[in-house]
Design a protein around this motif. Structure first.
Motif, PDB file in Angstrom:
ATOM      1  N   ILE A 107       0.837  -1.202   0.000  1.00  0.00           N
ATOM      2  CA  ILE A 107       0.000   0.000   0.000  1.00  0.00           C
ATOM      3  C   ILE A 107       0.869   1.247   0.000  1.00  0.00           C
ATOM      4  CG2 ILE A 107      -1.668   1.341   1.342  1.00  0.00           C
ATOM      5  CD1 ILE A 107      -2.832  -1.291   2.346  1.00  0.00           C
ATOM      6  N   GLY A 108       1.902   1.254   0.864  1.00  0.00           N
ATOM      7  CA  GLY A 108       2.791   2.406   0.928  1.00  0.00           C
ATOM      8  C   GLY A 108       3.500   2.658  -0.383  1.00  0.00           C
ATOM      9  N   SER A 109       3.983   1.588  -1.016  1.00  0.00           N
ATOM     10  CA  SER A 109       4.653   1.741  -2.304  1.00  0.00           C
ATOM     11  C   SER A 109       3.704   2.310  -3.351  1.00  0.00           C
ATOM     12  CB  SER A 109       5.202   0.385  -2.773  1.00  0.00           C
ATOM     13  OG  SER A 109       6.186  -0.086  -1.886  1.00  0.00           O
ATOM     14  N   PHE A 110       2.459   1.850  -3.337  1.00  0.00           N
ATOM     15  CA  PHE A 110       1.471   2.355  -4.289  1.00  0.00           C
ATOM     16  C   PHE A 110       1.179   3.831  -4.026  1.00  0.00           C
ATOM     17  CE2 PHE A 110      -2.947   3.271  -5.426  1.00  0.00           C
ATOM     18  CZ  PHE A 110      -2.941   2.938  -6.767  1.00  0.00           C
ATOM     19  N   LEU A 111       1.035   4.188  -2.760  1.00  0.00           N
ATOM     20  CA  LEU A 111       0.702   5.573  -2.422  1.00  0.00           C
ATOM     21  C   LEU A 111       1.834   6.539  -2.757  1.00  0.00           C
ATOM     22  CD1 LEU A 111      -1.099   5.103   1.025  1.00  0.00           C
ATOM     23  CD2 LEU A 111      -2.140   5.569  -1.202  1.00  0.00           C
ATOM     24  N   SER A 112       3.075   6.037  -2.834  1.00  0.00           N
ATOM     25  CA  SER A 112       4.203   6.924  -3.108  1.00  0.00           C
ATOM     26  C   SER A 112       4.063   7.607  -4.463  1.00  0.00           C
ATOM     27  CB  SER A 112       5.521   6.140  -3.047  1.00  0.00           C
ATOM     28  OG  SER A 112       5.627   5.213  -4.124  1.00  0.00           O
ATOM     29  N   ARG A 113       3.308   7.021  -5.368  1.00  0.00           N
ATOM     30  CA  ARG A 113       3.134   7.613  -6.700  1.00  0.00           C
ATOM     31  C   ARG A 113       2.401   8.951  -6.639  1.00  0.00           C
ATOM     32  NH1 ARG A 113      -1.065   3.748  -9.854  1.00  0.00           N
ATOM     33  NH2 ARG A 113      -0.642   5.286 -11.488  1.00  0.00           N
ATOM     34  N   TYR A 114       1.652   9.172  -5.554  1.00  0.00           N
ATOM     35  CA  TYR A 114       0.873  10.405  -5.437  1.00  0.00           C
ATOM     36  C   TYR A 114       1.665  11.545  -4.796  1.00  0.00           C
ATOM     37  CZ  TYR A 114      -3.005   7.339  -6.584  1.00  0.00           C
ATOM     38  OH  TYR A 114      -3.833   6.447  -7.227  1.00  0.00           O
TER      39      TYR A 114
ATOM     40  N   GLY B 158       3.708  -0.604   8.351  1.00  0.00           N
ATOM     41  CA  GLY B 158       4.024  -1.173   7.044  1.00  0.00           C
ATOM     42  C   GLY B 158       3.842  -0.173   5.919  1.00  0.00           C
ATOM     43  N   THR B 159       2.787   0.639   6.002  1.00  0.00           N
ATOM     44  CA  THR B 159       2.553   1.655   4.973  1.00  0.00           C
ATOM     45  C   THR B 159       3.674   2.688   4.962  1.00  0.00           C
ATOM     46  OG1 THR B 159       0.151   1.368   5.143  1.00  0.00           O
ATOM     47  CG2 THR B 159       0.946   3.412   4.145  1.00  0.00           C
ATOM     48  N   LEU B 160       4.096   3.116   6.140  1.00  0.00           N
ATOM     49  CA  LEU B 160       5.177   4.101   6.219  1.00  0.00           C
ATOM     50  C   LEU B 160       6.483   3.531   5.683  1.00  0.00           C
ATOM     51  CD1 LEU B 160       4.356   5.577   9.736  1.00  0.00           C
ATOM     52  CD2 LEU B 160       4.174   6.782   7.548  1.00  0.00           C
ATOM     53  N   VAL B 161       6.811   2.296   6.063  1.00  0.00           N
ATOM     54  CA  VAL B 161       8.032   1.671   5.558  1.00  0.00           C
ATOM     55  C   VAL B 161       7.943   1.470   4.043  1.00  0.00           C
ATOM     56  CG1 VAL B 161       9.479  -0.406   5.643  1.00  0.00           C
ATOM     57  CG2 VAL B 161       8.558   0.568   7.755  1.00  0.00           C
ATOM     58  N   GLY B 162       6.760   1.122   3.564  1.00  0.00           N
ATOM     59  CA  GLY B 162       6.569   0.953   2.130  1.00  0.00           C
ATOM     60  C   GLY B 162       6.726   2.242   1.351  1.00  0.00           C
TER      61      GLY B 162
ATOM     62  N   PRO C 221      10.588   3.682  -2.053  1.00  0.00           N
ATOM     63  CA  PRO C 221      10.318   4.344  -3.337  1.00  0.00           C
ATOM     64  C   PRO C 221      10.714   5.818  -3.345  1.00  0.00           C
ATOM     65  CG  PRO C 221       8.459   2.968  -2.724  1.00  0.00           C
ATOM     66  CD  PRO C 221       9.369   3.009  -1.539  1.00  0.00           C
ATOM     67  N   LEU C 222      10.479   6.516  -2.231  1.00  0.00           N
ATOM     68  CA  LEU C 222      10.851   7.934  -2.170  1.00  0.00           C
ATOM     69  C   LEU C 222      12.370   8.094  -2.256  1.00  0.00           C
ATOM     70  CD1 LEU C 222       8.418   9.318   0.572  1.00  0.00           C
ATOM     71  CD2 LEU C 222       8.212   9.505  -1.915  1.00  0.00           C
ATOM     72  N   LEU C 223      13.095   7.249  -1.546  1.00  0.00           N
ATOM     73  CA  LEU C 223      14.550   7.346  -1.580  1.00  0.00           C
ATOM     74  C   LEU C 223      15.089   6.991  -2.965  1.00  0.00           C
ATOM     75  CD1 LEU C 223      16.842   8.127   0.244  1.00  0.00           C
ATOM     76  CD2 LEU C 223      17.054   5.747   0.961  1.00  0.00           C
ATOM     77  N   MET C 224      14.464   6.043  -3.632  1.00  0.00           N
ATOM     78  CA  MET C 224      14.890   5.701  -4.995  1.00  0.00           C
ATOM     79  C   MET C 224      14.660   6.875  -5.943  1.00  0.00           C
ATOM     80  SD  MET C 224      13.673   1.721  -5.367  1.00  0.00           S
ATOM     81  CE  MET C 224      14.352   1.549  -7.028  1.00  0.00           C
ATOM     82  N   ARG C 225      13.586   7.611  -5.748  1.00  0.00           N
ATOM     83  CA  ARG C 225      13.335   8.785  -6.594  1.00  0.00           C
ATOM     84  C   ARG C 225      14.362   9.880  -6.323  1.00  0.00           C
ATOM     85  NH1 ARG C 225       6.982   9.677  -5.700  1.00  0.00           N
ATOM     86  NH2 ARG C 225       7.483  11.722  -6.609  1.00  0.00           N
TER      87      ARG C 225
ATOM     88  N   ALA D 133      19.541  -2.426  -8.003  1.00  0.00           N
ATOM     89  CA  ALA D 133      20.389  -3.465  -7.417  1.00  0.00           C
ATOM     90  C   ALA D 133      20.928  -3.031  -6.059  1.00  0.00           C
ATOM     91  CB  ALA D 133      21.541  -3.788  -8.367  1.00  0.00           C
ATOM     92  N   ARG D 134      21.414  -1.796  -5.964  1.00  0.00           N
ATOM     93  CA  ARG D 134      22.007  -1.347  -4.707  1.00  0.00           C
ATOM     94  C   ARG D 134      20.955  -1.174  -3.620  1.00  0.00           C
ATOM     95  NH1 ARG D 134      26.854   3.028  -5.732  1.00  0.00           N
ATOM     96  NH2 ARG D 134      27.947   1.913  -7.399  1.00  0.00           N
ATOM     97  N   VAL D 135      19.833  -0.542  -3.965  1.00  0.00           N
ATOM     98  CA  VAL D 135      18.787  -0.303  -2.965  1.00  0.00           C
ATOM     99  C   VAL D 135      18.265  -1.623  -2.415  1.00  0.00           C
ATOM    100  CG1 VAL D 135      16.432   0.530  -2.622  1.00  0.00           C
ATOM    101  CG2 VAL D 135      18.094   1.970  -3.796  1.00  0.00           C
ATOM    102  N   LEU D 136      17.967  -2.570  -3.291  1.00  0.00           N
ATOM    103  CA  LEU D 136      17.438  -3.843  -2.820  1.00  0.00           C
ATOM    104  C   LEU D 136      18.486  -4.638  -2.044  1.00  0.00           C
ATOM    105  CD1 LEU D 136      15.214  -5.015  -5.814  1.00  0.00           C
ATOM    106  CD2 LEU D 136      14.548  -3.851  -3.703  1.00  0.00           C
ATOM    107  N   THR D 137      19.746  -4.531  -2.437  1.00  0.00           N
ATOM    108  CA  THR D 137      20.805  -5.206  -1.689  1.00  0.00           C
ATOM    109  C   THR D 137      20.875  -4.696  -0.258  1.00  0.00           C
ATOM    110  OG1 THR D 137      22.144  -5.620  -3.669  1.00  0.00           O
ATOM    111  CG2 THR D 137      23.289  -5.629  -1.549  1.00  0.00           C
ATOM    112  N   PHE D 138      20.919  -3.377  -0.096  1.00  0.00           N
ATOM    113  CA  PHE D 138      20.986  -2.812   1.252  1.00  0.00           C
ATOM    114  C   PHE D 138      19.695  -3.061   2.024  1.00  0.00           C
ATOM    115  CE2 PHE D 138      24.619  -0.597  -0.490  1.00  0.00           C
ATOM    116  CZ  PHE D 138      25.459  -0.458   0.607  1.00  0.00           C
ATOM    117  N   ASP D 139      18.571  -3.083   1.326  1.00  0.00           N
ATOM    118  CA  ASP D 139      17.291  -3.372   1.963  1.00  0.00           C
ATOM    119  C   ASP D 139      17.295  -4.774   2.558  1.00  0.00           C
ATOM    120  OD1 ASP D 139      14.556  -2.859   2.642  1.00  0.00           O
ATOM    121  OD2 ASP D 139      13.945  -4.040   0.908  1.00  0.00           O
TER     122      ASP D 139
END
Length: 227
Positions: A66-73, A122-126, A130-134, A147-153
């Motif tokens: 949900i959090g990842s989806f909401l980041s688009r807004y 969970g929503t906040l973590v989600g 995405p915000l940091l990737m942007r 690759a780097r973001v998911l590795t550190f995640d």
């Protein structure tokens, strides 16, 4: 190039990029610890640990979606929003076990409080990743960034799961672990303000720093009370 807070901001300095990946790891560690705290405490209160951990993990992952989806807004001031989300995670996550303890003692609606808390965290973590990737997308090619973001995640999730069982719960217990990670999220927010200073206007930086300080002092006061 746009000014901070107006339109599309400049990317952070390349010197700051490695430290931003450290925030990814800490965010992942904190998020997993909050999830484990909820599962462990609900097991103590409701019993049936298999059921509690299964539902906690499922709801938490759903909430991250949900959090990842909401980041688009979130269209502008992405760096500011990232810090605000981090501070919100510090508040909700840090207070999670104290609030669950109060809920177990004074209300019959403990499951509602429990899953509401898991959904919120969970929503906040989600939202955070995405915000940091942007924020980082101007620094790295897409393939390298993912690759780097998911590795550190995932490394952060590993640290969280191991440290939770071996270090934090045996030495601090559930409540103090919750409060400790609330303080850690405040520290990450302050670090992010410094690293992303070019993307956040000076008045907003000041407001966020004051908010982080007040929140950290409040959590620290509660921690001293229950120590």
């Amino acid at each position: 190039m746009a000014e901070a807070g107006e339109g599309r901001p400049a990317a952070p300095s390349p010197l700051h990029t490695p430290l931003l990946f450290v925030t990814v790891m800490i965010v992942a560690t904190s998020g997993l610890v909050y999830e484990l705290l909820a599962g462990a405490y609900s097991s103590y209160v409701l019993g049936d640990s298999v059921r509690q951990f299964s539902t906690t993990i499922g709801v938490y992952l759903f909430a991250m979606g949900i959090g990842s989806f909401l980041s688009r807004y979130i269209k502008g001031q992405v760096a500011q929003r990232f810090v605000e989300v981090e501070l919100s995670a510090a508040l909700v996550g840090g207070a999670s076990v104290p609030l669950l303890q109060l809920g177990a003692a004074y209300t019959d609606a403990f499951p509602v409080l429990l899953y509401g808390m898991i959904l919120a965290i969970g929503t906040l973590v989600g939202l955070e990743i995405p915000l940091l990737m942007r924020i980082l997308k101007e620094e790295l090619e897409f393939e390298e960034l993912v690759a780097r973001v998911l590795t550190f995640d995932y490394i952060g999730a590993l640290f969280g799961s191991i440290l939770f069982a071996i270090v934090f719960v045996p030495n601090l217990g559930l409540m103090r672990t919750s409060l400790f990670f609330g303080l850690l999220n405040c520290a990450v927010a302050v670090m992010a303000i410094t690293l992303l200073n070019a993307l956040i206007s000076a008045p907003v930086r000041a407001r966020l720093r004051v908010t982080a300080l007040l929140l950290a002092l409040t959590i620290a006061q509660v921690a001293l009370t229950v120590w």
